[in-house]
Design a protein around this motif. Structure first.
Motif, PDB file in Angstrom:
ATOM      1  N   GLN A  30       0.831  -1.213   0.000  1.00  0.00           N
ATOM      2  CA  GLN A  30       0.000   0.000   0.000  1.00  0.00           C
ATOM      3  C   GLN A  30       0.864   1.261   0.000  1.00  0.00           C
ATOM      4  OE1 GLN A  30      -2.386  -0.718   3.492  1.00  0.00           O
ATOM      5  NE2 GLN A  30      -4.020  -1.698   2.314  1.00  0.00           N
ATOM      6  N   THR A  31       1.964   1.220   0.706  1.00  0.00           N
ATOM      7  CA  THR A  31       2.836   2.383   0.841  1.00  0.00           C
ATOM      8  C   THR A  31       3.772   2.573  -0.338  1.00  0.00           C
ATOM      9  OG1 THR A  31       2.812   2.069   3.236  1.00  0.00           O
ATOM     10  CG2 THR A  31       4.557   3.459   2.358  1.00  0.00           C
ATOM     11  N   LYS A  32       4.298   1.474  -0.864  1.00  0.00           N
ATOM     12  CA  LYS A  32       5.412   1.584  -1.804  1.00  0.00           C
ATOM     13  C   LYS A  32       5.089   1.348  -3.267  1.00  0.00           C
ATOM     14  CE  LYS A  32       8.732   0.532   1.761  1.00  0.00           C
ATOM     15  NZ  LYS A  32       9.850  -0.296   2.180  1.00  0.00           N
ATOM     16  N   ILE A  33       3.919   0.791  -3.602  1.00  0.00           N
ATOM     17  CA  ILE A  33       3.623   0.505  -5.012  1.00  0.00           C
ATOM     18  C   ILE A  33       2.323   1.181  -5.435  1.00  0.00           C
ATOM     19  CG2 ILE A  33       3.144  -1.282  -6.730  1.00  0.00           C
ATOM     20  CD1 ILE A  33       4.865  -3.184  -5.100  1.00  0.00           C
ATOM     21  N   LYS A  34       2.418   2.035  -6.427  1.00  0.00           N
ATOM     22  CA  LYS A  34       1.246   2.722  -6.983  1.00  0.00           C
ATOM     23  C   LYS A  34       0.981   2.321  -8.429  1.00  0.00           C
ATOM     24  CE  LYS A  34       0.801   5.044  -3.187  1.00  0.00           C
ATOM     25  NZ  LYS A  34       0.122   4.343  -2.137  1.00  0.00           N
TER      26      LYS A  34
ATOM     27  N   VAL B  54       4.380  -4.336 -16.659  1.00  0.00           N
ATOM     28  CA  VAL B  54       4.909  -5.650 -17.003  1.00  0.00           C
ATOM     29  C   VAL B  54       5.280  -5.663 -18.482  1.00  0.00           C
ATOM     30  CG1 VAL B  54       4.394  -8.119 -17.116  1.00  0.00           C
ATOM     31  CG2 VAL B  54       3.522  -6.757 -15.214  1.00  0.00           C
ATOM     32  N   SER B  55       6.457  -6.200 -18.769  1.00  0.00           N
ATOM     33  CA  SER B  55       6.917  -6.272 -20.155  1.00  0.00           C
ATOM     34  C   SER B  55       7.521  -7.640 -20.446  1.00  0.00           C
ATOM     35  CB  SER B  55       7.944  -5.177 -20.428  1.00  0.00           C
ATOM     36  OG  SER B  55       9.061  -5.329 -19.566  1.00  0.00           O
ATOM     37  N   HIS B  56       7.624  -7.935 -21.715  1.00  0.00           N
ATOM     38  CA  HIS B  56       8.292  -9.151 -22.165  1.00  0.00           C
ATOM     39  C   HIS B  56       9.771  -8.824 -22.309  1.00  0.00           C
ATOM     40  CE1 HIS B  56       9.607 -12.099 -25.255  1.00  0.00           C
ATOM     41  NE2 HIS B  56       8.907 -12.895 -24.478  1.00  0.00           N
TER      42      HIS B  56
ATOM     43  N   ASN C  50      15.246 -11.822 -20.279  1.00  0.00           N
ATOM     44  CA  ASN C  50      15.537 -12.316 -18.933  1.00  0.00           C
ATOM     45  C   ASN C  50      14.571 -11.711 -17.929  1.00  0.00           C
ATOM     46  OD1 ASN C  50      18.036 -13.802 -19.574  1.00  0.00           O
ATOM     47  ND2 ASN C  50      18.800 -11.758 -20.091  1.00  0.00           N
ATOM     48  N   GLU C  51      14.296 -12.450 -16.895  1.00  0.00           N
ATOM     49  CA  GLU C  51      13.413 -11.950 -15.848  1.00  0.00           C
ATOM     50  C   GLU C  51      14.145 -10.898 -15.028  1.00  0.00           C
ATOM     51  OE1 GLU C  51      10.393 -13.725 -12.529  1.00  0.00           O
ATOM     52  OE2 GLU C  51      12.307 -14.733 -12.758  1.00  0.00           O
ATOM     53  N   SER C  52      13.426  -9.815 -14.694  1.00  0.00           N
ATOM     54  CA  SER C  52      13.984  -8.790 -13.813  1.00  0.00           C
ATOM     55  C   SER C  52      12.843  -8.053 -13.124  1.00  0.00           C
ATOM     56  CB  SER C  52      14.865  -7.800 -14.580  1.00  0.00           C
ATOM     57  OG  SER C  52      14.086  -7.030 -15.471  1.00  0.00           O
TER      58      SER C  52
ATOM     59  N   GLY D  77      10.858   4.707  -7.367  1.00  0.00           N
ATOM     60  CA  GLY D  77       9.787   5.504  -6.771  1.00  0.00           C
ATOM     61  C   GLY D  77       8.685   4.551  -6.347  1.00  0.00           C
ATOM     62  N   THR D  78       7.498   4.737  -6.893  1.00  0.00           N
ATOM     63  CA  THR D  78       6.370   3.854  -6.563  1.00  0.00           C
ATOM     64  C   THR D  78       5.964   2.989  -7.766  1.00  0.00           C
ATOM     65  OG1 THR D  78       4.776   5.587  -7.107  1.00  0.00           O
ATOM     66  CG2 THR D  78       5.468   5.423  -4.785  1.00  0.00           C
ATOM     67  N   VAL D  79       6.871   2.889  -8.750  1.00  0.00           N
ATOM     68  CA  VAL D  79       6.600   2.096  -9.951  1.00  0.00           C
ATOM     69  C   VAL D  79       7.371   0.775  -9.883  1.00  0.00           C
ATOM     70  CG1 VAL D  79       6.722   1.996 -12.464  1.00  0.00           C
ATOM     71  CG2 VAL D  79       6.218   4.172 -11.327  1.00  0.00           C
ATOM     72  N   PHE D  80       6.620  -0.320  -9.830  1.00  0.00           N
ATOM     73  CA  PHE D  80       7.214  -1.648  -9.849  1.00  0.00           C
ATOM     74  C   PHE D  80       7.208  -2.145 -11.285  1.00  0.00           C
ATOM     75  CE2 PHE D  80       6.544  -6.338  -9.661  1.00  0.00           C
ATOM     76  CZ  PHE D  80       7.819  -6.673  -9.206  1.00  0.00           C
ATOM     77  N   ARG D  81       8.386  -2.514 -11.770  1.00  0.00           N
ATOM     78  CA  ARG D  81       8.507  -3.033 -13.137  1.00  0.00           C
ATOM     79  C   ARG D  81       8.911  -4.499 -13.071  1.00  0.00           C
ATOM     80  NH1 ARG D  81       8.603   0.877 -17.105  1.00  0.00           N
ATOM     81  NH2 ARG D  81       8.792   2.982 -16.325  1.00  0.00           N
TER      82      ARG D  81
END
Length: 145
Positions: free
Chosen positions: A100-104, A108-110, A113-115, A120-124
Motif C-alpha cells: 500500500q505504501t510503496k507501489i502505486k 509488465v513487459s516481455h 531475462n526476468e527482472s 519511486g512507486t513504480v514496480f517493473r
C-alpha cells in the motif's frame, strides 16, 4: 465488477496500447483486445486483496514477437505472475502495508531475462515466461519492500 471500475482499468492500459496497436497486425490487435478484460480482472482482484488502487499496465510494445513464440502466451499471462505475487505478499498485514505504501503502479513487459525493479512507486517486472512463476516475484518483493 462495476462497469466504471472496469472502464477505469481498461483506460489505464490505453497509453501503452495505443502506439503499439496501430503498428501491428490484425492478429496482434485482436489479441490485445481479448487481453484487456483479463487484465482488468487481475487488476481488480489484486487491488481488492491489497486494499490498493494500483494501476496495472502491460508494455504491449515489447510483445511483438510473443505470437511467434512456441508457447504463444497472451500478454495477460505475464501480468498474472505480478498480480499473483502481490496477492501473496498482501496475505500478511506487514506485506499489505508495504505494498500500500510503496507501489502505486505496475508495468509488465516481455524480455529475454526476468527482472524486477522498484523506482519511486513504480514496480517493473520483465519476464520471458519460460519457466518463471509468481514465486520469484514474491521473493523479490519480500526482499525489497
Amino acid at each position: 465488477m462495476k462497469k466504471a471500475a472496469l472502464f477505469s482499468i481498461v483506460l489505464s492500459c490505453v497509453p501503452l496500447l495505443t502506439g503499439f496497436a496501430f503498428a501491428q497486425s490484425l492478429k496482434q490487435k485482436d489479441l490485445i483486445a481479448r487481453d484487456l478484460p483479463k487484465v482488468a480482472e487481475l487488476a481488480t482482484k489484486t487491488n481488492q486483496v491489497c486494499g490498493t488502487k494500483i494501476s496495472f499496465k502491460l508494455d504491449y510494445a515489447t510483445y511483438g514477437d510473443v505470437l511467434k513464440d512456441v508457447n504463444n502466451q497472451s500478454p495477460w499471462a505475464y501480468l498474472a505472475n505480478a498480480t499473483d505475487a502481490l496477492q501473496k505478499v498482501c496475505s500478511t498485514d506487514a506485506g499489505k502495508k508495504a505494498v500500500q505504501t510503496k507501489i502505486k503502479s505496475v508495468i509488465v513487459s516481455h524480455a529475454a531475462n526476468e527482472s524486477e525493479s522498484l523506482t519511486g512507486t513504480v514496480f517493473r517486472y520483465a519476464v520471458p515466461y519460460s519457466g518463471h512463476s509468481p514465486a520469484t516475484v514474491v521473493d523479490w518483493l519480500q526482499n525489497h519492500l
